[in-house]
Design a protein around this motif. Structure first.
Motif, PDB file in Angstrom:
ATOM      1  N   ASP A 151       0.859  -1.096  -0.158  1.00 46.74           N
ATOM      2  CA  ASP A 151       0.273   0.084  -0.438  1.00 46.74           C
ATOM      3  C   ASP A 151       1.028   0.817  -0.131  1.00 46.74           C
ATOM      4  N   ARG A 152       2.226   1.012  -0.035  1.00 46.32           N
ATOM      5  CA  ARG A 152       2.841   2.321  -0.066  1.00 46.32           C
ATOM      6  C   ARG A 152       3.947   2.120  -0.609  1.00 46.32           C
ATOM      7  N   PRO A 153       4.502   2.608  -1.321  1.00 45.10           N
ATOM      8  CA  PRO A 153       6.562   2.722  -2.167  1.00 45.10           C
ATOM      9  C   PRO A 153       7.368   2.600  -1.181  1.00 45.10           C
ATOM     10  N   GLU A 154       8.159   0.907  -1.334  1.00 44.91           N
ATOM     11  CA  GLU A 154       9.236   0.904  -1.245  1.00 44.91           C
ATOM     12  C   GLU A 154      10.360   0.235  -1.495  1.00 44.91           C
ATOM     13  N   THR A 158       8.743   0.628   8.645  1.00 39.31           N
ATOM     14  CA  THR A 158       7.597   1.673   8.460  1.00 39.31           C
ATOM     15  C   THR A 158       8.547   2.997   8.334  1.00 39.31           C
ATOM     16  N   GLU A 161       4.303   7.100   7.593  1.00 36.33           N
ATOM     17  CA  GLU A 161       3.108   6.451   7.208  1.00 36.33           C
ATOM     18  C   GLU A 161       3.103   6.582   5.181  1.00 36.33           C
ATOM     19  N   SER A 162       5.060   6.950   4.947  1.00 34.05           N
ATOM     20  CA  SER A 162       4.387   6.766   3.258  1.00 34.05           C
ATOM     21  C   SER A 162       5.252   6.050   2.752  1.00 34.05           C
ATOM     22  N   HIS A 163       6.431   5.395   3.410  1.00 39.17           N
ATOM     23  CA  HIS A 163       7.398   4.440   2.747  1.00 39.17           C
ATOM     24  C   HIS A 163       7.256   2.870   3.544  1.00 39.17           C
ATOM     25  N   TYR A 164       7.990   2.080   3.118  1.00 41.62           N
ATOM     26  CA  TYR A 164       8.107   0.783   3.505  1.00 41.62           C
ATOM     27  C   TYR A 164       9.877   0.755   4.374  1.00 41.62           C
ATOM     28  N   THR A 200       5.934  -2.384  -5.951  1.00 43.90           N
ATOM     29  CA  THR A 200       5.364  -1.543  -4.911  1.00 43.90           C
ATOM     30  C   THR A 200       7.044  -1.192  -4.628  1.00 43.90           C
TER      31      THR A 200
END
Length: 217
Positions: free
Chosen positions: A44-47, A88, A91-94, A127
């Motif tokens: 659910d987010r860029p990693e 994490t 809340e924006s990236h892994y 992602t």
């Protein structure tokens, strides 16, 4: 004037450096260790992921980036990290710490299992925006590094090379290693066209790497 292939990433301007600092100064939490593809968190987010052979200083670099002394477990036993470790970044990236590779101590079956997991992850994680492949500035690209780069080529995952422990070598020696690394990277279509020089101990390249990660959407 000839332009070198794979130049060093320029230092970020003050604004980009501050954005990078803020990203890593915010909450950074260990999320989970993954041993199979069905254990991956939601995409659910860029990693971004960090890969490197055992003893390249990966844990130290992740700790330096996040300003946490023991976020990633640095170990005296190479290859202790046997999982894909997820962190994490706010809340924006892994931020993903891949198992170290290229050590002889692990049993062959264990190594094969990790390689399968690594291949499945690299090929199947949509992602994943960029891999950072860490190379020891004292040794340059070894055959085992070349293998991981080929994996990334095959998975069409852009990877950027980060030279670690740059403070441990004299400039002349470092330049020789850079030449060797550049020559190796020309063989890999997935290689991002810049190299970052870093030292976890001295803090060299940390602001550049933070700003680079922050700029990856």
């Amino acid at each position: 004037m000839t332009t070198l292939p794979f130049p060093l990433t320029p230092e970020p301007d003050a604004e980009a450096a501050e954005r990078g600092r803020k990203l890593f100064a915010g909450p950074v939490e260990f999320l989970k260790g993954v041993v199979a593809m069905d254990g991956l968190p939601p995409a659910d987010r860029p990693e971004i992921c960090f890969a490197g052979r055992s003893n390249v200083g990966k844990s130290s670099l992740i700790n330096a980036l996040t300003g946490r002394k023991a976020l990633a477990r640095a170990s005296n036993t190479p290859g202790r990290t046997q999982e894909i470790n997820y962190f994490t970044l706010g809340e924006s990236h892994y931020l993903v710490d891949l198992p170290g590779y290229g050590y002889a101590e692990a049993p062959l079956k264990v190594v094969e299992k990790w390689q399968r997991l690594l291949k499945a992850y690299l090929a199947g994680r949509q992602t994943l925006r960029r891999a950072f492949v860490l190379i020891d500035a004292r040794h340059g690209v070894k055959p085992v590094d070349d293998e991981i780069m080929k994996l990334l080529d095959g998975a069409a995952v852009t990877f950027q090379t980060v030279l670690t422990k740059a403070d441990k070598v004299k400039v002349a020696e470092r330049d020789k290693v850079l030449d060797q690394v550049r020559a190796a990277l020309t063989r890999h279509p997935a290689a991002f066209p810049e190299i970052i020089l870093s030292s976890s101990e001295k803090g060299d390249g940390i602001a550049t790497l933070r700003a680079t990660v922050e700029g990856i959407a």
